[in-house]
Design a protein around this motif. Structure first.
Motif, PDB file in Angstrom:
ATOM      1  N   VAL A  91       0.682  -8.310  15.588  1.00  0.00           N
ATOM      2  CA  VAL A  91      -0.753  -8.619  15.018  1.00  0.00           C
ATOM      3  C   VAL A  91      -0.226  -7.401  13.259  1.00  0.00           C
ATOM      4  CG1 VAL A  91      -3.048  -7.329  14.531  1.00  0.00           C
ATOM      5  CG2 VAL A  91      -2.051  -8.146  16.494  1.00  0.00           C
ATOM      6  N   THR A  92      -0.038  -6.767  12.685  1.00  0.00           N
ATOM      7  CA  THR A  92       0.497  -6.461  12.013  1.00  0.00           C
ATOM      8  C   THR A  92       0.829  -6.618  10.501  1.00  0.00           C
ATOM      9  OG1 THR A  92       2.482  -4.645  12.828  1.00  0.00           O
ATOM     10  CG2 THR A  92       0.085  -3.677  12.576  1.00  0.00           C
ATOM     11  N   ASP A  93       1.767  -7.831  11.101  1.00  0.00           N
ATOM     12  CA  ASP A  93       2.227  -9.122  10.391  1.00  0.00           C
ATOM     13  C   ASP A  93       1.339  -9.491   9.512  1.00  0.00           C
ATOM     14  OD1 ASP A  93       5.223  -8.357  10.339  1.00  0.00           O
ATOM     15  OD2 ASP A  93       4.885  -9.566  12.461  1.00  0.00           O
ATOM     16  N   PHE A  94       0.011  -9.267   9.936  1.00  0.00           N
ATOM     17  CA  PHE A  94      -0.529 -10.512   9.470  1.00  0.00           C
ATOM     18  C   PHE A  94      -2.282  -9.503   8.682  1.00  0.00           C
ATOM     19  CE2 PHE A  94       1.044 -12.902  12.841  1.00  0.00           C
ATOM     20  CZ  PHE A  94       1.250 -13.925  11.732  1.00  0.00           C
ATOM     21  N   MET A  95      -1.805  -7.947   9.172  1.00  0.00           N
ATOM     22  CA  MET A  95      -3.054  -7.527   7.780  1.00  0.00           C
ATOM     23  C   MET A  95      -1.720  -5.930   6.801  1.00  0.00           C
ATOM     24  SD  MET A  95      -3.997  -5.594  11.682  1.00  0.00           S
ATOM     25  CE  MET A  95      -5.794  -5.243  10.970  1.00  0.00           C
ATOM     26  N   LYS A  96      -2.840  -6.049   6.424  1.00  0.00           N
ATOM     27  CA  LYS A  96      -2.247  -3.994   5.643  1.00  0.00           C
ATOM     28  C   LYS A  96      -3.236  -3.317   5.012  1.00  0.00           C
ATOM     29  CE  LYS A  96      -5.048  -6.836   2.750  1.00  0.00           C
ATOM     30  NZ  LYS A  96      -5.227  -6.569   2.056  1.00  0.00           N
ATOM     31  N   ARG A  97      -2.761  -2.799   4.600  1.00  0.00           N
ATOM     32  CA  ARG A  97      -2.669  -0.986   4.534  1.00  0.00           C
ATOM     33  C   ARG A  97      -3.327  -1.143   3.177  1.00  0.00           C
ATOM     34  NH1 ARG A  97       1.231   1.321   4.373  1.00  0.00           N
ATOM     35  NH2 ARG A  97       1.772   0.946   6.127  1.00  0.00           N
ATOM     36  N   THR A  98      -4.784   0.130   3.114  1.00  0.00           N
ATOM     37  CA  THR A  98      -4.637   0.489   2.139  1.00  0.00           C
ATOM     38  C   THR A  98      -5.591   1.879   2.211  1.00  0.00           C
ATOM     39  OG1 THR A  98      -6.279  -1.868   1.637  1.00  0.00           O
ATOM     40  CG2 THR A  98      -6.818   0.445   0.009  1.00  0.00           C
TER      41      THR A  98
ATOM     42  N   GLY B  29      -0.517  12.618  -1.305  1.00  0.00           N
ATOM     43  CA  GLY B  29       0.358  12.755   0.302  1.00  0.00           C
ATOM     44  C   GLY B  29       0.692  11.250   0.284  1.00  0.00           C
ATOM     45  N   PRO B  30      -0.676  10.065   0.491  1.00  0.00           N
ATOM     46  CA  PRO B  30       0.039   8.309   0.780  1.00  0.00           C
ATOM     47  C   PRO B  30       1.219   8.568  -0.253  1.00  0.00           C
ATOM     48  CG  PRO B  30      -2.799   9.078   0.198  1.00  0.00           C
ATOM     49  CD  PRO B  30      -2.056  10.476  -0.441  1.00  0.00           C
ATOM     50  N   ASN B  31       1.364   7.116   0.289  1.00  0.00           N
ATOM     51  CA  ASN B  31       2.772   6.378  -0.788  1.00  0.00           C
ATOM     52  C   ASN B  31       2.923   5.828  -2.302  1.00  0.00           C
ATOM     53  OD1 ASN B  31       5.710   5.555  -1.352  1.00  0.00           O
ATOM     54  ND2 ASN B  31       5.926   6.556   0.517  1.00  0.00           N
ATOM     55  N   HIS B  32       2.973   6.665  -3.211  1.00  0.00           N
ATOM     56  CA  HIS B  32       3.070   5.800  -3.946  1.00  0.00           C
ATOM     57  C   HIS B  32       3.496   4.183  -4.662  1.00  0.00           C
ATOM     58  CE1 HIS B  32       6.152   8.087  -7.247  1.00  0.00           C
ATOM     59  NE2 HIS B  32       7.075   6.981  -6.152  1.00  0.00           N
ATOM     60  N   VAL B  33       4.004   4.042  -3.220  1.00  0.00           N
ATOM     61  CA  VAL B  33       4.954   2.709  -3.629  1.00  0.00           C
ATOM     62  C   VAL B  33       3.729   1.853  -2.362  1.00  0.00           C
ATOM     63  CG1 VAL B  33       7.140   1.305  -3.080  1.00  0.00           C
ATOM     64  CG2 VAL B  33       7.441   3.924  -3.129  1.00  0.00           C
ATOM     65  N   LEU B  34       3.873   0.667  -3.913  1.00  0.00           N
ATOM     66  CA  LEU B  34       2.264  -0.218  -3.481  1.00  0.00           C
ATOM     67  C   LEU B  34       2.633  -1.277  -4.154  1.00  0.00           C
ATOM     68  CD1 LEU B  34      -0.408   2.545  -4.253  1.00  0.00           C
ATOM     69  CD2 LEU B  34       0.445   2.054  -2.525  1.00  0.00           C
ATOM     70  N   PRO B  35       1.709  -2.294  -3.283  1.00  0.00           N
ATOM     71  CA  PRO B  35       2.370  -3.710  -3.604  1.00  0.00           C
ATOM     72  C   PRO B  35       1.095  -4.383  -4.878  1.00  0.00           C
ATOM     73  CG  PRO B  35       0.354  -3.672  -1.709  1.00  0.00           C
ATOM     74  CD  PRO B  35       0.773  -2.395  -1.617  1.00  0.00           C
ATOM     75  N   THR B  36       2.261  -4.954  -5.381  1.00  0.00           N
ATOM     76  CA  THR B  36       1.481  -4.724  -6.695  1.00  0.00           C
ATOM     77  C   THR B  36       1.581  -6.702  -7.200  1.00  0.00           C
ATOM     78  OG1 THR B  36       4.113  -5.124  -7.892  1.00  0.00           O
ATOM     79  CG2 THR B  36       2.900  -3.218  -7.831  1.00  0.00           C
ATOM     80  N   GLY B  37       0.967  -7.386  -8.506  1.00  0.00           N
ATOM     81  CA  GLY B  37       1.301  -8.668  -8.947  1.00  0.00           C
ATOM     82  C   GLY B  37       0.022  -9.641  -7.323  1.00  0.00           C
ATOM     83  N   ARG B  38      -1.117  -9.284  -6.924  1.00  0.00           N
ATOM     84  CA  ARG B  38      -1.736  -9.769  -5.979  1.00  0.00           C
ATOM     85  C   ARG B  38      -0.606  -9.726  -4.913  1.00  0.00           C
ATOM     86  NH1 ARG B  38      -3.030 -15.414  -7.107  1.00  0.00           N
ATOM     87  NH2 ARG B  38      -5.084 -14.659  -5.962  1.00  0.00           N
ATOM     88  N   ARG B  39      -0.263  -9.086  -4.048  1.00  0.00           N
ATOM     89  CA  ARG B  39       1.139  -9.110  -3.007  1.00  0.00           C
ATOM     90  C   ARG B  39      -0.413  -7.996  -1.706  1.00  0.00           C
ATOM     91  NH1 ARG B  39       4.846  -8.735  -6.792  1.00  0.00           N
ATOM     92  NH2 ARG B  39       6.371 -10.320  -6.865  1.00  0.00           N
ATOM     93  N   ALA B  40      -1.256  -7.369  -2.832  1.00  0.00           N
ATOM     94  CA  ALA B  40      -2.210  -6.214  -1.570  1.00  0.00           C
ATOM     95  C   ALA B  40      -2.818  -7.243  -0.926  1.00  0.00           C
ATOM     96  CB  ALA B  40      -2.690  -5.600  -2.453  1.00  0.00           C
ATOM     97  N   ARG B  41      -2.767  -8.873  -1.376  1.00  0.00           N
ATOM     98  CA  ARG B  41      -3.372  -9.233   0.247  1.00  0.00           C
ATOM     99  C   ARG B  41      -2.514  -9.755   1.201  1.00  0.00           C
ATOM    100  NH1 ARG B  41      -2.424 -14.399  -1.905  1.00  0.00           N
ATOM    101  NH2 ARG B  41      -0.539 -13.907  -2.917  1.00  0.00           N
ATOM    102  N   PHE B  42      -1.055  -9.582   1.277  1.00  0.00           N
ATOM    103  CA  PHE B  42      -0.640  -9.519   2.333  1.00  0.00           C
ATOM    104  C   PHE B  42       0.541  -8.570   3.228  1.00  0.00           C
ATOM    105  CE2 PHE B  42       1.780 -11.553  -1.183  1.00  0.00           C
ATOM    106  CZ  PHE B  42       3.100 -11.569  -0.758  1.00  0.00           C
TER     107      PHE B  42
END
Lengths: 432, 432
Positions: free
Chosen positions: A384-391, B365-378
Motif C-alpha cells: 500500500v505504501t508504494d501508492f502513498m507518500k509521507r509528509t 529530527g525529521p530527515n532533510h533528504v526530501l523529494p524535489t521537482g514535484r516528486r512529493a506527489r509520489f
C-alpha cells in the motif's frame, strides 16, 4: 536433469557461488529502442501511441476503441464461470484485508524541547498499473496491483493492457471490475508506460506505475523513474524449498515445478538433509514433467536452472538460503519457525508442509509482486505504501526555537550557508 | 526581480502552469559517460577506481590512502570547535530519536480461515552513503544519511566521499564519527557508485546507496538501481512560503533566500494575501542579497526562479501549493494547522511563524533528504525503511488450506498454470 550438489562436495563453495551469481536475466539491450519510443510519445502524443499500437499489437485504436468500456467489464464479470467468480472474489477480499493492515499510522507528538514533530501519509492521486496481454495475462496480477492502490486511497486507478489483434482477456476485465479499476486503456509496451508517465491528450499522466511486463516495459519503467514512482524492476520467478525427508516427494516436486512452469529462466532449488528423499523428488519431477501442459517451459527451466542440494542438517542450509535471497522460500519441516528465525533475506516465506507457494500467488492475502534476482536483500514486495507518500512536519514556538535554533545557526554557518543561519538567527534575536 | 503574479491577473492560469512545468533540472546527458565509467570499474576494479580518482579528483589513492582512518576521524572530532561539536551532537541525538520512531512493526496474526499471516522487517546488511566533497560538503548530510541506516540496523555503513587533491573536510569526518559510520573511502563520482554497487577487490559491494551528488552521481545511481536499492533521484532545492501580512518581512525574506543560496537552479516562491507585505518582502530580499556571502548564487536563483504570488485569501493558495508539490513548505500565519489540513503533496511542512525551514535542515529530527521537482506527489523523504525490507509469510495447516486452497486451484487453472494448481490440489486430495 537439474544440478545436484552436496555441501560435502570438495568443490561445493565454488559451485554454490556460481549458482548464486548466475545471471538469469536477459541482457538484451532495449534501452535505445525504448528511449526512442518514449521520445516519440512525448512529442506526438496519441498519434504516436496509435501508430505504435498498430505496429506492435496489430490493431487500430480508432477502430477497436482506446478504452475498454465499463459495460465490457461488467459483461466479462457476468459471463464468468461461477466457481471462478467466487474464487476471484474470495481472493479480492483476502488481499484487501491484508493490505488494509499496511496503511501506516500518522505521527504527531511534542518532544522534550517543545517541538511539535510528525509525519502524515497521503495517497498518490493517480495510480497506473500495467497488465501484460497474451500468454501472461493474469487476473491475479490485476488484483495484486489494483487493490493496494485502492486501499491506499488513490483517486483513480488507471490500467493499461495490450490487446494483441484487439482481443481482450475476459478474466482480466472481470478482475479489474472486482478490484475497482477506474479506467482501462487498450495499450501496452513502452508506449503505454510513456503515455502514463507523461500524459497525452487522451490519457492524463499518473503519479506511480506498477505491474509486470516484458523487457521493453521494464526498461521503460526504469527510464521514467523519477518522473513517476515505479515498483521494483522484476526478473524471472524463483523458489527455494527447504524440506526434510518426511514430506511427500510428490508435493515438493509440484512446488518446484510451480515456479519452473512460469518461464525457462525461472529457478527452483531444493535443499534437503535426506539423500533418498532428494532422489525421490527428482523422480517425481521427471514424472510430473511428463504430464504437465506447461512441460516444455518447466523442463527447460528445470534443466537450465534447477538444483537439488544435499545438506547435513537443514539448519546448515539457512546461510545458503540467505545468500540466494529468493523471491519465494518454503520451509517444509516439523518446526518451520525455528528455520524461519534464521532467515534474513527472502521475498515471502511459506511455513510448514501444508503451505504451497501457489496459495500465496492467489488467495492468501499478502502481495505476490515480490523481489526477484536476490533483490530481497534490499527490497520488499508491493505494498500500500508504494501508492502513498509521507509528509513530515514541524512546529516550533518561540521557546522551542530558542532551545534548538542556536545549534542550527552554528551548523549553517559551518556549512557556509549564511541565509540558512539568518532565517533562524533573526527569530532568535527578536526573542531576546 | 523575481516573477510577480496575482491570481486576479487575466493570464494567471497560464503563467502558473508555466511556473509549475518549468524544468529547472539540468538536461545534460551524462548517461553514456556514466555507463562507460561503470563498465570500466566492473572490468578493472580497483585499478579503474584509482585511475579515475587520479583523473577527476587529482590525487593518487596509493599515496593518500584509499580509506580515511579511524584516527583521522577521531582527530577531526577532537579538533572541532566546541560549540560546533555540541551542535552536531544535539542534531545527531534528535535525528536518532525521530528516526527510531520510524522502525516499522512486524505483523503476525491468524485470520478467520485459520491462516497464519504476517510480515517481518529486517535491515539490509551493508548501506553505502555518498557524501559530496568540495563546495557541497555538508556534515548534516552525513548525519541525515548515516543515522537512519544505523537505526535500521544495517551491519555496516560505508561512506564514500571524494577528496579533491586529497583534502578531506574535517567537519564531514567529525559527523561520520558521531553518526557511527563504519568505513570511509576517499573516492567519489560515478566510479564510487559503481564500486559500491558491484564491489571491487578492496571494496565489498553494498545493498543500498543513498546520498546527494552531482549529475554523474545521480545518473550512476539510476544506472545501478536494481543491482542495489537507491534513494530518490534529487533535483534542485525549493521552498514555498505561504504567509499573511502579520509576519516580519525580514524573516520571510531570509526564509526565501535560505533555499536560493543553495544553487542558481533552486526555487523560492512566496504566496501572500497582502500586496503591501509582498512589496516589503521583495525589498527585504534585495537588501539581504546585498549582504550575503552567498549573494551571487542566491541572486541568480531569485531572478531566474523566484516568484511572489498574490492571492485573495491564503486558502486560495493551497490548491496551487499542492500542484507545486514542493520539497519545503512554510505556513506562516495564525492558524497554520487549518492550511496544513489542505495540503496533500509536500516533502516537509513548517508550521507557524517561528519554524524557519533551516531548523529542519539541521536539528529538528525529521530527515532533510526530501523529494524535489514535484516528486512529493509520489515519494517521501529518506527514512529508516529505505535501509530495511519486508518479508511476508504464510502458514496453513490442513484445515486452513482446505478453506482457501480450492480457490487457488480454480485461479491457477484459469491462468493456465497447472503445476501451481497441482501443488495445492495434491495436498487437498490427501486430506480428503
Amino acid at each position: 536433469m537439474a544440478l545436484r550438489l552436496s555441501t560435502s562436495d570438495a568443490a561445493f563453495a565454488d559451485a554454490f557461488d556460481a549458482l548464486v551469481n548466475a545471471r538469469r536475466e536477459a541482457d538484451a539491450d532495449v534501452s535505445a529502442d525504448v528511449a526512442a519510443i518514449i521520445k516519440d510519445v512525448r512529442s506526438d502524443g496519441d498519434e504516436a501511441v496509435a501508430r505504435l499500437t498498430q505496429k506492435f499489437d496489430g490493431h487500430d485504436l480508432e477502430f477497436t476503441g482506446w478504452k475498454v468500456s465499463v459495460a465490457e467489464c461488467e459483461a466479462a464479470l457476468d459471463g464468468l464461470d461461477p466457481n471462478l467468480r467466487i474464487a476471484l472474489e474470495l481472493a479480492a477480499i483476502r488481499i484487501r484485508d491484508y493490505h488494509e493492515g499496511q496503511v501506516p499510522d500518522n505521527r504527531d507528538y511534542r518532544d522534550d524541547a517543545g517541538v511539535r514533530i510528525g509525519a502524515r501519509w497521503n495517497a498518490v492521486e493517480r495510480a497506473g498499473i500495467y497488465i501484460p496481454g497474451g500468454r501472461a495475462a493474469y487476473p491475479s496480477s490485476v488484483l495484486m496491483n489494483a487493490i493496494p492502490a485502492k486501499v491506499a486511497g488513490a483517486d483513480r486507478v488507471i490500467m493499461v493492457t495490450p490487446t494483441p489483434g484487439g482481443e481482450v482477456n475476459p478474466l482480466v476485465l472481470a478482475a479489474a471490475q472486482i478490484a475497482g479499476v477506474d479506467e482501462i486503456w487498450r495499450i501496452g509496451g513502452a508506449q503505454a508506460v510513456a503515455a502514463l508517465a507523461f500524459g497525452t491528450e487522451k490519457i492524463a499522466p499518473v503519479d506511480v506505475i506498477t505491474g509486470p511486463g516484458n523487457a521493453w516495459v521494464a526498461e521503460a519503467k526504469r527510464q521514467v523513474y523519477g518522473v513517476v514512482g515505479i515498483d521494483m524492476v522484476a526478473g524471472p520467478s524463483e523458489i527455494v524449498v527447504v524440506a526434510d525427508g518426511q514430506n511427500d516427494p510428490d508435493w515438493i516436486a509440484a512446488d518446484l515445478l510451480s515456479q519452473a512452469e512460469h518461464d525457462p529462466t525461472s529457478q527452483s532449488i531444493l535443499f534437503t538433509d535426506d539423500a533418498a528423499f532428494a532422489d525421490q523428488v527428482a523422480t517425481q519431477v521427471e514424472k510430473q514433467l511428463g504430464e504437465l501442459a506447461t512441460s516444455k517451459t518447466a523442463t527447460q527451466s528445470w534443466i537450465d536452472n534447477g538444483a537439488i542440494i544435499l545438506v547435513d542438517r537443514l539448519e546448515q542450509a539457512m546461510p545458503l538460503v540467505d545468500r540466494l535471497a529468493a523471491e519465494h522460500l518454503e520451509l517444509a519441516c516439523d518446526d518451520p519457525q525455528a528455520l524461519f528465525n534464521k532467515v534474513r533475506h527472502a521475498g515471502s516465506v511459506f511455513l510448514g508442509r501444508h503451505t504451497p507457494e501457489a496459495v500465496g500467488d492467489y488467495v492468501a492475502g499478502p502481495n505476490h509482486v515480490l523481489p526477484t534476482g536476490r533483490r530481497a536483500r534490499f527490497s520488499s514486495g508491493l505494498s500500500v505504501t508504494d501508492f502513498m507518500k509521507r509528509t513530515s512536519f514541524l512546529e516550533c514556538d518561540e521557546t522551542a526555537l530558542g532551545k534548538i535554533g542556536p545549534a542550527a545557526v552554528a551548523l549553517a554557518e559551518a556549512e557556509g550557508l549564511p541565509a540558512h543561519a539568518a532565517s533562524v538567527q533573526k527569530r532568535l534575536d527578536t526573542r531576546r
